[in-house]
Design an enzyme around this catalytic site. Structure first.
Site, mmCIF file in Angstrom:
data_model
loop_
_atom_site.group_PDB
_atom_site.id
_atom_site.type_symbol
_atom_site.label_atom_id
_atom_site.label_comp_id
_atom_site.label_asym_id
_atom_site.label_seq_id
_atom_site.Cartn_x
_atom_site.Cartn_y
_atom_site.Cartn_z
ATOM 1 N N HIS A 138 35.547 11.984 62.827
ATOM 2 C CA HIS A 138 35.261 10.821 63.649
ATOM 3 C C HIS A 138 33.840 10.879 64.178
ATOM 4 C CE1 HIS A 138 35.807 7.561 66.519
ATOM 5 N NE2 HIS A 138 36.942 7.287 65.891
ATOM 6 N N HIS A 139 33.220 9.693 64.297
ATOM 7 C CA HIS A 139 31.839 9.632 64.773
ATOM 8 C C HIS A 139 31.724 10.100 66.228
ATOM 9 C CE1 HIS A 139 27.743 8.666 64.125
ATOM 10 N NE2 HIS A 139 27.929 7.665 63.303
ATOM 11 N N ALA A 140 32.823 10.108 66.951
ATOM 12 C CA ALA A 140 32.803 10.653 68.310
ATOM 13 C C ALA A 140 32.550 12.154 68.308
ATOM 14 C CB ALA A 140 34.126 10.357 69.014
ATOM 15 N N ASN A 308 26.602 13.001 69.607
ATOM 16 C CA ASN A 308 25.693 12.016 69.024
ATOM 17 C C ASN A 308 24.409 11.956 69.837
ATOM 18 O OD1 ASN A 308 27.136 10.189 66.787
ATOM 19 N ND2 ASN A 308 28.661 10.860 68.283
#
Length: 483
Positions: A138-140, A308
């Site tokens: 997941h991009h999280a 991120n």
């Protein structure tokens, strides 16, 4: 326990069944280099051993009561590798088309948020003797750079060596109770308005500077100025994937001969590929396509937390320019302006403002945006996302198997149903394209044009460097044939 940053949490809030916010990777392996040979059981056991003490692989989400603050990461005390690593086989001989069909299906499935946010499929039988690992996170949990760094826990420089970044035992802390989470959330809620006031002055100054750059013609391309294409609308949850390779040395030769950068060349190639793709379909807009280009701010960021650490700039791809060299030179000049403009923006500005993302408000807004098909009614923000991720310059071995291909794939969004990611790996540039299948069903046709456009650009460079007499003769021949 670690609280998610606002930017990390935003990728959770943006996710819907159609707009999935995980990143994927296709890793093509030659298992003949594995000490002792390949077996799935040994492969899975070694993955289990290597990820046990890497937090990104063993932590799960914990929500805050009443959604008052961003979720927190806690250690998954019931971590089970069998829930994350799965085995499949392609019908023999497994072709690229069959691999694309299978990975496209998996890319369209959401991750289970009750477990650590990653999955891996080990796909056997590709081209008879190769193994493919299809991975989702997941991009999280990761961005482009941190995702590449995570590979260092799974890869080594020689087949029989330990991983480049061995895992170290972690202090997992305690799992907070509801009362503790609620107390922390209330403190954050009370101080949030003060933080907003702190951001207003630098944001106002940035707007003033941007207006000045726009008047001087040195600002980056503006959002909402993109032309509409068939892949700029409301997306579904269906995905399609296509892969291609380019020679990194050819790109470097073009870069050196033209005084540009590798990123300039990659974007110019993408512009040429998209131009010919749309032209063949009678869909080429009169103005240039606009791409969002993620930029890592990991080196400049002052924040210690958060997976991120990215910002973004907007780049015109020169799809309205026929000549490949002219497109490249325009790209280089525009990219220089965009980089200068981007450097004037605080590295942490996107992360700072993302702290104010509200879970419920964000989720409702995204669903309403898609349900009302608003992406098809307002001006196009951007046409697609393009990322250029630096990879290893030397051979890598994944669990002892030599890495022959490393293709990253990013998410697609409502309004921009196409994502192109390019990653370097041991002298190659691997191109991964993922799209909403309803928006761009024939993505294979687009990806095949990337090596073709590189060859066209290289030939144009060679022609431009030819002696004047040769160029003159070539022009005369071209004029005669036209006549």
């Amino acid at each position: 326990m670690d609280r998610l940053s606002g930017l990390d949490a935003s990728f959770l809030y943006l996710e819907t069944p159609a707009q999935l916010m995980h990143v994927c990777g296709v890793i093509v392996l030659d298992p003949s280099t594995m000490p002792g040979g390949y077996s799935f059981e040994a492969f899975r056991a070694e993955i289990d051993r290597r990820v046990r003490d890497v937090p990104e692989f063993t932590r799960r989400l914990r929500k805050v009561p009443l959604g008052l603050d961003h979720p927190v990461w806690v250690h998954d005390r019931h971590f089970d590798i069998d829930r994350h690593v799965h085995r499949l086989a392609l019908p023999s001989p497994g072709s690229a088309a069959e691999l694309s069909e299978l990975t496209s299906h998996f890319a369209g499935l959401p991750l289970d948020r009750s477990r650590p946010l990653w999955e891996m499929w080990v796909i056997e039988g590709y081209e008879d003797d190769k193994v493919v690992v299809f991975m989702k996170m997941h991009h999280a949990t990761v961005d482009g750079v941190s995702g590449s760094n995570l590979l260092s826990h799974l890869c080594s420089l020689e087949p029989d060596q330990p991983p480049m970044a061995p895992a170290e035992p972690q202090d997992r802390g305690h799992e907070p109770g509801q009362t503790e989470l609620l107390g922390r959330a209330l403190v954050t809620t009370v101080t949030r308005p003060l933080n907003a006031v702190r951001l207003l002055t630098p944001s106002a100054q940035l707007i003033t500077k941007t207006v000045g750059r726009a008047r001087a013609g040195t600002a980056m391309a503006a959002p909402f100025s993109a032309p509409r294409t068939s892949f700029n609308g409301t997306i579904t949850g269906h995905r399609v994937i296509a892969l291609a390779d380019m020679d990194l040395e050819d790109v470097r030769q073009v870069k050196k001969a033209t005084g540009t950068t590798v990123n300039d060349v990659v974007l110019a190639i993408a512009g040429g590929a998209l131009r010919s793709y749309l032209l063949d379909r009678d869909e080429l807009p009169s103005s240039s396509l606009l791409a969002t280009v993620p930029v890592s701010v990991r080196e400049e960021s002052k924040r210690s937390s958060g997976a991120n650490k990215v910002s973004a700039l907007f780049a015109k791809l020169g799809t309205d320019t026929e000549d490949p060299l002219e497109r490249l030179q325009d790209m280089a000049e525009n990219n220089k302006n965009a980089k200068d403009h981007h450097q004037a923006i605080s590295a942490d500005s996107l992360q700072d403002w993302a702290e104010f993302a509200a879970p419920r408000t964000f989720g409702l807004a995204v669903r309403a945006y898609a349900g009302l098909k608003l992406p098809e009614k307002h001006p196009v923000v951007h046409n697609l996302v393009i990322s250029n991720v630096p990879g290893p310059p030397v051979p890598l071995y994944f669990m002892g198997a030599r890495v022959e291909g490393l293709y990253p794939l990013g998410p697609v969004f409502h309004g921009a149903g196409l994502n192109i990611t390019v990653m370097s790996n041991n002298g190659q540039l691997h191109v991964g394209i993922i799209a909403c299948s309803e928006s761009m069903p024939d993505v294979d046709d687009l990806v095949r044009r990337f090596p073709v456009e590189l060859a066209v650009l290289k030939a144009a460079v060679v022609s431009a460097q030819a002696p004047p007499t040769s160029i003159k003769r070539a022009r005369k021949r071209k004029a005669a044939s036209a006549g």
